[in-house]
Design a protein around this motif. Structure first.
Motif, PDB file in Angstrom:
ATOM      1  N   ARG A   1      -7.759  -0.616  -2.447  1.00  0.00           N
ATOM      2  CA  ARG A   1      -7.576   0.007  -1.128  1.00  0.00           C
ATOM      3  C   ARG A   1      -6.851   1.340  -1.249  1.00  0.00           C
ATOM      4  NH1 ARG A   1      -5.353  -4.434   2.899  1.00  0.00           N
ATOM      5  NH2 ARG A   1      -5.131  -2.653   4.279  1.00  0.00           N
TER       6      ARG A   1
ATOM      7  N   ILE B   1       0.844  -1.205   0.000  1.00  0.00           N
ATOM      8  CA  ILE B   1       0.000   0.000   0.000  1.00  0.00           C
ATOM      9  C   ILE B   1       0.877   1.251   0.000  1.00  0.00           C
ATOM     10  CG2 ILE B   1      -1.568   1.371   1.450  1.00  0.00           C
ATOM     11  CD1 ILE B   1      -2.953  -1.371   2.128  1.00  0.00           C
TER      12      ILE B   1
ATOM     13  N   SER C   1      -8.972   4.233  -2.396  1.00  0.00           N
ATOM     14  CA  SER C   1      -9.855   4.754  -1.356  1.00  0.00           C
ATOM     15  C   SER C   1      -9.099   5.629  -0.353  1.00  0.00           C
ATOM     16  CB  SER C   1     -10.575   3.610  -0.629  1.00  0.00           C
ATOM     17  OG  SER C   1      -9.667   2.908   0.197  1.00  0.00           O
TER      18      SER C   1
END
Length: 122
Positions: A104, A58, A107
């Motif tokens: 993810r 991420i 978002s």
């Protein structure tokens, strides 16, 4: 490129350091021939998909997407198209993991950045 960059190590750095390294890596990627850029990006994404923790993956993607979104639309579109081709060339499990991480990350990005990326993904 991939021989010089360990994306997992980079993903563990504080954001400002990570940003500098990824920014220069993207600049170098844009200067390569298409086949070289494909292979370099494939090495990075497959390393992340196989070995990075979710947090590391991420961190890498979030920083990369923020930097990519700072470029003009045509560059963003080309970068996302290359990334899409690279991910399509990976094993199905790695594709699924990448897709989950990217969802993810999208978002987590600010609205303007997310909109610009979404607009150029089509």
């Amino acid at each position: 490129m991939s021989s010089q960059i360990d994306p997992i190590q980079v993903a563990r750095l504080p954001e400002n350091q990570r940003e500098g390294i990824i920014r220069s890596a993207l600049q170098m990627l844009f200067s390569l021939r298409e086949d070289q850029a494909f292979q370099a990006l494939r090495d990075i994404i497959s390393t992340l998909a196989q070995r990075a923790s979710d947090e590391e993956y991420i961190n890498w993607c979030k920083t990369t997407m923020k930097i990519l979104a700072s470029y003009p639309d045509d560059v963003v579109k080309a970068g996302l198209a290359l990334r899409s081709r690279v991910v399509s060339s990976l094993d199905k499990n790695l594709q699924n993991r990448d897709q989950a991480i990217v969802s993810r990350v999208l978002s987590l990005l600010d609205e303007g950045t997310r909109q610009k990326l979404m607009r150029n993904m089509k």
